[in-house]
Design an enzyme around this catalytic site. Structure first.
Site, PDB file in Angstrom:
ATOM      1  N   PHE A 133       0.911  -0.875   0.017  1.00 28.04           N
ATOM      2  CA  PHE A 133      -0.247   0.362  -0.030  1.00 28.04           C
ATOM      3  C   PHE A 133       1.128   1.054   0.182  1.00 28.04           C
ATOM      4  O   PHE A 133       1.585   1.428   0.764  1.00 28.04           O
ATOM      5  CB  PHE A 133      -1.224  -0.004   1.578  1.00 28.04           C
ATOM      6  CG  PHE A 133      -2.222   1.305   1.004  1.00 28.04           C
ATOM      7  CD1 PHE A 133      -2.877   1.153   0.413  1.00 28.04           C
ATOM      8  CD2 PHE A 133      -2.002   2.487   1.944  1.00 28.04           C
ATOM      9  CE1 PHE A 133      -4.259   2.213   0.817  1.00 28.04           C
ATOM     10  CE2 PHE A 133      -2.845   3.621   1.219  1.00 28.04           C
ATOM     11  CZ  PHE A 133      -3.361   3.369   0.739  1.00 28.04           C
ATOM     12  N   ASP A 205       1.996  -5.094   7.769  1.00 27.30           N
ATOM     13  CA  ASP A 205       0.691  -4.082   7.976  1.00 27.30           C
ATOM     14  C   ASP A 205      -0.661  -4.902   7.727  1.00 27.30           C
ATOM     15  O   ASP A 205      -1.030  -5.590   6.871  1.00 27.30           O
ATOM     16  CB  ASP A 205       0.794  -3.378   7.158  1.00 27.30           C
ATOM     17  CG  ASP A 205       0.179  -3.177   7.086  1.00 27.30           C
ATOM     18  OD1 ASP A 205      -1.298  -2.900   7.716  1.00 27.30           O
ATOM     19  OD2 ASP A 205       0.495  -1.448   5.997  1.00 27.30           O
ATOM     20  N   TYR A 230     -10.172   0.455  11.198  1.00 27.93           N
ATOM     21  CA  TYR A 230     -11.843   1.205  10.159  1.00 27.93           C
ATOM     22  C   TYR A 230     -11.881   0.521   9.196  1.00 27.93           C
ATOM     23  O   TYR A 230     -12.954   0.205   8.693  1.00 27.93           O
ATOM     24  CB  TYR A 230     -11.422   2.601  10.049  1.00 27.93           C
ATOM     25  CG  TYR A 230     -10.402   3.018   9.084  1.00 27.93           C
ATOM     26  CD1 TYR A 230     -10.123   2.436   7.449  1.00 27.93           C
ATOM     27  CD2 TYR A 230      -9.512   4.168   9.501  1.00 27.93           C
ATOM     28  CE1 TYR A 230      -9.291   2.639   6.938  1.00 27.93           C
ATOM     29  CE2 TYR A 230      -8.427   3.815   8.980  1.00 27.93           C
ATOM     30  CZ  TYR A 230      -7.978   3.739   7.702  1.00 27.93           C
ATOM     31  OH  TYR A 230      -7.131   4.060   6.560  1.00 27.93           O
ATOM     32  N   LYS A 231     -11.212  -0.477   8.926  1.00 26.47           N
ATOM     33  CA  LYS A 231     -12.178  -2.267   7.789  1.00 26.47           C
ATOM     34  C   LYS A 231     -12.571  -3.024   9.175  1.00 26.47           C
ATOM     35  O   LYS A 231     -13.734  -3.220   9.255  1.00 26.47           O
ATOM     36  CB  LYS A 231     -10.172  -2.404   7.366  1.00 26.47           C
ATOM     37  CG  LYS A 231      -9.921  -1.424   6.618  1.00 26.47           C
ATOM     38  CD  LYS A 231      -8.637  -1.881   5.449  1.00 26.47           C
ATOM     39  CE  LYS A 231      -7.668  -0.502   4.965  1.00 26.47           C
ATOM     40  NZ  LYS A 231      -8.091  -0.123   4.163  1.00 26.47           N
ATOM     41  N   ARG A 379     -12.891  -4.564  -6.140  1.00 26.33           N
ATOM     42  CA  ARG A 379     -13.674  -5.414  -5.309  1.00 26.33           C
ATOM     43  C   ARG A 379     -14.555  -5.666  -4.256  1.00 26.33           C
ATOM     44  O   ARG A 379     -15.336  -4.709  -4.295  1.00 26.33           O
ATOM     45  CB  ARG A 379     -12.030  -4.848  -3.847  1.00 26.33           C
ATOM     46  CG  ARG A 379     -10.743  -4.571  -4.548  1.00 26.33           C
ATOM     47  CD  ARG A 379      -9.205  -4.219  -3.352  1.00 26.33           C
ATOM     48  NE  ARG A 379     -10.711  -2.884  -2.302  1.00 26.33           N
ATOM     49  CZ  ARG A 379      -9.973  -2.536  -0.959  1.00 26.33           C
ATOM     50  NH1 ARG A 379      -8.357  -2.926  -1.009  1.00 26.33           N
ATOM     51  NH2 ARG A 379     -10.300  -1.484  -0.550  1.00 26.33           N
TER      52      ARG A 379
END
Lengths: 419, 419
Positions: A133, A205, A230-231, A379
């Protein structure tokens, strides 16, 4: 699109059967999902857990509004970064006292990368995934530049070979177990072992893994890890991130941002910095309590939940969506890029299609929220705590019908955040 | 303590007259202050603004709960750090486009100090106040250590003399306009001029100034500034901080934590970091939206408020409290350490007493919330938006009676956060 609503009978029956037999189905009530929406973007922003609004009401009116400054002690605000950290630690296989919640993933990455380089001072290489990322890549370069180190980009598949020759010069390898684009799952065990065999540190990560599948950072001997709140943890937009540092590194952990809350005696307001013992030394500034306590409330959605069951259901969901894809979407030009092998699959399915952006927009207009990664990836994230197999069939059918009817803009303007 | 409730008539009459004539008195309804509490610790944690609960209710249920990921665009989440930054900018005299909200003060300080050192690459000294708040000192040393620079501690009064000889070696001077212990106000104009005369940069920590008095960072030519959101801005516990960087430095602003949200094209997820134009390049990671939008709602308490009126009332409040001190407390062993000269006084009054800790605890038990700084300072912060002169008389009388009656623990255990 009335024809959209007639699913192929076999897939429909399968979805109903799988959902009926799903032991985690009752967990869906722990989330306030809007009706008539199929939400498959929880790997960008988890939905609102039902526990959050009453918790924040209490934080606002009783803790802040009434008890005021005293809540730093009486409401446990001061200890919140460590307490929430331990709660997240339990989800990633970390014993208490090694995980802290706070700041953003980017800040935690900076701390982790810089601290790792300090722990391996004679090694000039930081090694990371070329497909990592962006923020991971940017911060790896930033740490390297300021410390006079070099960055090598090595794909996960090539890492063992790279380390065989360059491992002795490598300070830290920084990877994600789940590729955020493709959903491919890499072996944390194998890559951590390869790093350690070379005397390097392993930094993971976990943004796309924490809360989505069982993790075992302690047992694998992971050195450092970061992740966002937050995922799959559904802690709210921009929820505080977390940092894990294995116990064995604490005494020598030299963080780049020694803020006052990480001091051994913060309230003495001492002239010189003395780091707190343990992971508390990774505290930086005053934490954003409203966001942090919202995350804490959100994490109660995992109370009593077995992450092995979460993983099993997640694979059932993604496997089912891949079957839907085979039957409904592959004939229309979609190509799955997520591995069919369950052992190599995270908690999302990514499909390649040249009109990914326009299709994602059209899907959202029809109540199916997924997202896209430029230029051509769609996605679909699943979260076993609230996603159903029927959700996924609805999504696949909507995508089929939009494509078949060309009911989307093939070249919409690029816009919108992706996280 | 029934005798406590009989105030000296003259002070009582004065308080009532001042409050009756106060043009800002109606602003008190913008805060949800608990009844029967005199809150004089807003310079640690501002109280709950009335605008915050409904705003957060909307953020939770409509923005996050219903619109979900789409709110990054439709609810303005993405732009919030810049938008809230500009709102704070208006309170510190910054034209739009130079202030950003996010992260903690400590993280913003690290960014500011490191970026300042990069802007003055040939100068080896970072100069700061020996009495500066701990996190400022710790981070100054951290930046210096990692960059091979030196830190010199110079009191504000000595700074011009120091710069006369060492100014050509000084990269940045880092000060606060208000001493957090004593409440003494320094001249931002004089110190900024002295820094500039030496070719150094001026970095100001506005934690105890923003929202409390008019500031004019643009007109003074301040280079960088930071501040917190939770003291006079009343943004909530650990509310996001802010960073100001003057326009003229933006093009060369090289931040130490180049997170993905500061990229020129963040959604392209590009391999290499290209900083965004303007202050947006100081963005780091995904911001804590709940805390950030609570801060934004809190800032509406300043809508239509003239900071010159705020300053005038603040001085009236602290002047009145100093008169109460003279009459009621000095005879009992209290010594004011805040300057009597209004031009040298921030928005607090600090009294020295050997039993400060026990007295602060006893005051709180009697509904007067102040705080203390070890070993012997009692701090009384006033905020012109909600503090009244009668509040201050109540506090002084309570303190007088507790002291006179020895109704406090002279040696309580040290405990509790101070920020």
């Amino acid at each position: 699109m009335t024809t959209a609503l007639t699913p192929p009978a076999a897939l429909h029956n399968e979805a109903v059967q799988l959902d009926t037999a799903d032991p985690l189905a009752p967990l869906r009530t722990r989330f306030l999902l809007p009706p008539d929406v199929v939400y498959l973007d929880g790997n960008s922003l988890g939905p609102l857990p039902a526990a959050v609004p009453p918790a924040l009401e209490d934080v606002l009116h009783r803790q802040w509004g009434t008890a005021l400054i005293g809540s730093w002690n009486t409401a446990g605000w001061w200890e919140a970064p460590l307490r929430v950290g331990d709660t997240i630690g339990a989800l990633i296989g970390a014993a208490p006292g090694q995980t802290i919640a706070g700041d953003s993933t980017s800040v935690q990455l900076f701390t982790a990368l810089d601290a790792a380089a300090t722990l391996r001072p004679d090694r000039p290489l930081l090694v990371t995934d070329p497909g990592h990322f962006p923020t991971d890549r940017y911060l790896t370069h930033a740490v390297a530049r300021r410390r006079g180190l070099q960055v090598h980009h090595v794909s996960p598949a090539d890492l063992p070979r790279f380390l065989a020759t360059e491992g002795h010069r490598t300070a830290v390898v920084s990877y994600a177990p789940v590729d955020f684009r493709t959903g491919e799952l890499y072996s944390m065990r194998a890559l951590t072992r390869a790093a350690h065999a070379a005397g390097a540190l392993a930094l993971w990560d976990l943004c796309h893994a924490a809360g989505a599948l069982p993790l075992d950072v302690d047992a694998l001997g992971v050195d450092l890890a970061v992740g966002c709140g937050y995922k799959f943890l559904s802690g709210g937009p921009g929820a505080p991130a977390f940092l894990y540092v294995a116990h064995r590194h604490h005494d020598r952990l030299d963080t780049p941002l020694p803020g006052w809350t990480g001091h051994a005696d913060p309230f003495a307001l001492a002239r010189h910095y003395t780091p707190a013992p343990g992971i508390a030394r990774a505290r930086i500034g005053t934490p954003p309590i409203l966001s942090l306590l919202a995350l804490e409330a959100a994490l109660t959605a995992f109370d009593g939940v077995d992450l092995n069951q979460v993983r099993a259901k997640s694979l059932s969901l993604t496997g089912f969506f891949l079957r839907c894809t085979d039957e409904l979407l592959t004939p229309l030009g979609f190509t799955p890029v997520t591995p069919a092998d369950p052992a190599r699959r995270g908690s999302q399915v990514t499909l390649r299609h040249p009109h990914a952006r326009g299709l994602a927009t059209a899907l959202a207009e029809h109540g199916v929220i997924a997202d896209m990664r430029a230029p051509d990836l769609l996605r679909f994230g699943v979260n076993a705590l609230y996603t159903s197999h029927q959700d996924l069939l609805t999504a696949a059918l909507a995508l089929r019908d939009l494509t078949r009817n060309a009911a989307y803009d093939p070249a919409p303007p690029a816009t919108g955040p992706v996280t």
